[in-house]
Design a protein around this motif. Structure first.
Motif, PDB file in Angstrom:
ATOM      1  N   MET A  88       0.848  -1.176   0.000  1.00  0.00           N
ATOM      2  CA  MET A  88       0.000   0.000   0.000  1.00  0.00           C
ATOM      3  C   MET A  88       0.891   1.236   0.000  1.00  0.00           C
ATOM      4  O   MET A  88       1.914   1.267   0.655  1.00  0.00           O
ATOM      5  CB  MET A  88      -0.909  -0.010   1.233  1.00  0.00           C
ATOM      6  N   LYS A  89       0.525   2.244  -0.729  1.00  0.00           N
ATOM      7  CA  LYS A  89       1.273   3.496  -0.790  1.00  0.00           C
ATOM      8  C   LYS A  89       0.705   4.495   0.200  1.00  0.00           C
ATOM      9  O   LYS A  89      -0.483   4.484   0.509  1.00  0.00           O
ATOM     10  CB  LYS A  89       1.209   4.094  -2.189  1.00  0.00           C
ATOM     11  N   THR A  90       1.577   5.380   0.690  1.00  0.00           N
ATOM     12  CA  THR A  90       1.152   6.463   1.572  1.00  0.00           C
ATOM     13  C   THR A  90       1.450   7.767   0.857  1.00  0.00           C
ATOM     14  O   THR A  90       2.563   7.971   0.371  1.00  0.00           O
ATOM     15  CB  THR A  90       1.905   6.414   2.905  1.00  0.00           C
ATOM     16  N   LEU A  91       0.479   8.639   0.789  1.00  0.00           N
ATOM     17  CA  LEU A  91       0.625   9.941   0.134  1.00  0.00           C
ATOM     18  C   LEU A  91       0.396  11.049   1.151  1.00  0.00           C
ATOM     19  O   LEU A  91      -0.414  10.897   2.060  1.00  0.00           O
ATOM     20  CB  LEU A  91      -0.403  10.105  -0.990  1.00  0.00           C
ATOM     21  N   THR A  92       1.089  12.150   0.953  1.00  0.00           N
ATOM     22  CA  THR A  92       0.837  13.341   1.743  1.00  0.00           C
ATOM     23  C   THR A  92       0.227  14.371   0.808  1.00  0.00           C
ATOM     24  O   THR A  92       0.816  14.697  -0.217  1.00  0.00           O
ATOM     25  CB  THR A  92       2.145  13.890   2.349  1.00  0.00           C
ATOM     26  N   LEU A  93      -0.951  14.846   1.142  1.00  0.00           N
ATOM     27  CA  LEU A  93      -1.651  15.814   0.310  1.00  0.00           C
ATOM     28  C   LEU A  93      -1.889  17.089   1.085  1.00  0.00           C
ATOM     29  O   LEU A  93      -2.153  17.062   2.278  1.00  0.00           O
ATOM     30  CB  LEU A  93      -3.016  15.259  -0.130  1.00  0.00           C
ATOM     31  N   LYS A  94      -1.815  18.185   0.388  1.00  0.00           N
ATOM     32  CA  LYS A  94      -2.189  19.480   0.963  1.00  0.00           C
ATOM     33  C   LYS A  94      -3.495  19.871   0.273  1.00  0.00           C
ATOM     34  O   LYS A  94      -3.526  20.084  -0.932  1.00  0.00           O
ATOM     35  CB  LYS A  94      -1.091  20.502   0.698  1.00  0.00           C
ATOM     36  N   ILE A  95      -4.581  19.929   1.034  1.00  0.00           N
ATOM     37  CA  ILE A  95      -5.908  20.144   0.471  1.00  0.00           C
ATOM     38  C   ILE A  95      -6.462  21.466   0.976  1.00  0.00           C
ATOM     39  O   ILE A  95      -6.482  21.724   2.174  1.00  0.00           O
ATOM     40  CB  ILE A  95      -6.852  18.985   0.866  1.00  0.00           C
ATOM     41  N   ASP A  96      -6.906  22.274   0.061  1.00  0.00           N
ATOM     42  CA  ASP A  96      -7.472  23.568   0.410  1.00  0.00           C
ATOM     43  C   ASP A  96      -8.718  23.373   1.279  1.00  0.00           C
ATOM     44  O   ASP A  96      -9.495  22.442   1.070  1.00  0.00           O
ATOM     45  CB  ASP A  96      -7.831  24.332  -0.872  1.00  0.00           C
TER      46      ASP A  96
ATOM     47  N   VAL B 157      -7.376   7.226   6.179  1.00  0.00           N
ATOM     48  CA  VAL B 157      -6.727   8.471   6.561  1.00  0.00           C
ATOM     49  C   VAL B 157      -5.854   8.149   7.763  1.00  0.00           C
ATOM     50  O   VAL B 157      -6.357   7.760   8.812  1.00  0.00           O
ATOM     51  CB  VAL B 157      -7.757   9.570   6.890  1.00  0.00           C
ATOM     52  N   VAL B 158      -4.533   8.281   7.603  1.00  0.00           N
ATOM     53  CA  VAL B 158      -3.627   7.941   8.687  1.00  0.00           C
ATOM     54  C   VAL B 158      -3.236   9.146   9.515  1.00  0.00           C
ATOM     55  O   VAL B 158      -2.810   9.014  10.646  1.00  0.00           O
ATOM     56  CB  VAL B 158      -2.354   7.222   8.174  1.00  0.00           C
ATOM     57  N   ASP B 159      -3.366  10.333   8.962  1.00  0.00           N
ATOM     58  CA  ASP B 159      -3.017  11.541   9.706  1.00  0.00           C
ATOM     59  C   ASP B 159      -3.738  12.709   9.068  1.00  0.00           C
ATOM     60  O   ASP B 159      -3.627  12.938   7.876  1.00  0.00           O
ATOM     61  CB  ASP B 159      -1.504  11.758   9.661  1.00  0.00           C
ATOM     62  N   SER B 160      -4.466  13.446   9.866  1.00  0.00           N
ATOM     63  CA  SER B 160      -5.202  14.587   9.319  1.00  0.00           C
ATOM     64  C   SER B 160      -4.829  15.886  10.028  1.00  0.00           C
ATOM     65  O   SER B 160      -5.598  16.817  10.068  1.00  0.00           O
ATOM     66  CB  SER B 160      -6.706  14.341   9.429  1.00  0.00           C
ATOM     67  N   GLU B 161      -3.614  15.914  10.606  1.00  0.00           N
ATOM     68  CA  GLU B 161      -3.159  17.141  11.273  1.00  0.00           C
ATOM     69  C   GLU B 161      -2.858  18.219  10.243  1.00  0.00           C
ATOM     70  O   GLU B 161      -2.853  17.975   9.045  1.00  0.00           O
ATOM     71  CB  GLU B 161      -1.901  16.844  12.094  1.00  0.00           C
ATOM     72  N   ASP B 162      -2.560  19.398  10.744  1.00  0.00           N
ATOM     73  CA  ASP B 162      -2.198  20.487   9.849  1.00  0.00           C
ATOM     74  C   ASP B 162      -0.948  20.129   9.067  1.00  0.00           C
ATOM     75  O   ASP B 162      -0.159  19.279   9.457  1.00  0.00           O
ATOM     76  CB  ASP B 162      -1.958  21.771  10.646  1.00  0.00           C
ATOM     77  N   TYR B 163      -0.761  20.835   7.963  1.00  0.00           N
ATOM     78  CA  TYR B 163       0.352  20.585   7.059  1.00  0.00           C
ATOM     79  C   TYR B 163       1.703  20.712   7.757  1.00  0.00           C
ATOM     80  O   TYR B 163       1.923  21.633   8.530  1.00  0.00           O
ATOM     81  CB  TYR B 163       0.296  21.581   5.893  1.00  0.00           C
ATOM     82  N   LEU B 164       2.589  19.763   7.495  1.00  0.00           N
ATOM     83  CA  LEU B 164       3.970  19.821   7.963  1.00  0.00           C
ATOM     84  C   LEU B 164       4.881  19.789   6.755  1.00  0.00           C
ATOM     85  O   LEU B 164       4.613  19.074   5.794  1.00  0.00           O
ATOM     86  CB  LEU B 164       4.308  18.598   8.834  1.00  0.00           C
TER      87      LEU B 164
END
Length: 72
Positions: free
Chosen positions: A1-9, A30-37
């Motif tokens: 399985m792939k993990t992606l980091t997305l920045k969503i408006d 969804v593995v992490d929904s914290e603010d953008y890092l």
């Protein structure tokens, strides 16, 4: 399985989460929904990551491997 980091408006985040909820947890989760890092902040969050990078940087170049030797 792939993990992606997305920045969503913020203006579309509710719609995006709604879409993701239509997949089973085996397909998408969804593995992490914290603010953008930043990538740097994210990597620094792993215990021992900074020390590992410092150690690797201090190794002589002749101890390294070529790209063709890496198992991608």
């Amino acid at each position: 399985m792939k993990t992606l980091t997305l920045k969503i408006d913020d203006s579309v985040s509710d719609k995006f989460i709604w879409l993701l909820q239509h997949f089973s947890e085996n397909e998408v989760s969804v593995v992490d929904s914290e603010d953008y890092l930043s990538d740097d902040d994210y990597l620094r969050g792993f215990q021992g990551m900074v020390e590992s990078i410092k150690k690797a940087k201090s190794e002589p170049a002749d101890k390294g491997v070529t790209l063709s030797q890496l198992d991608w």
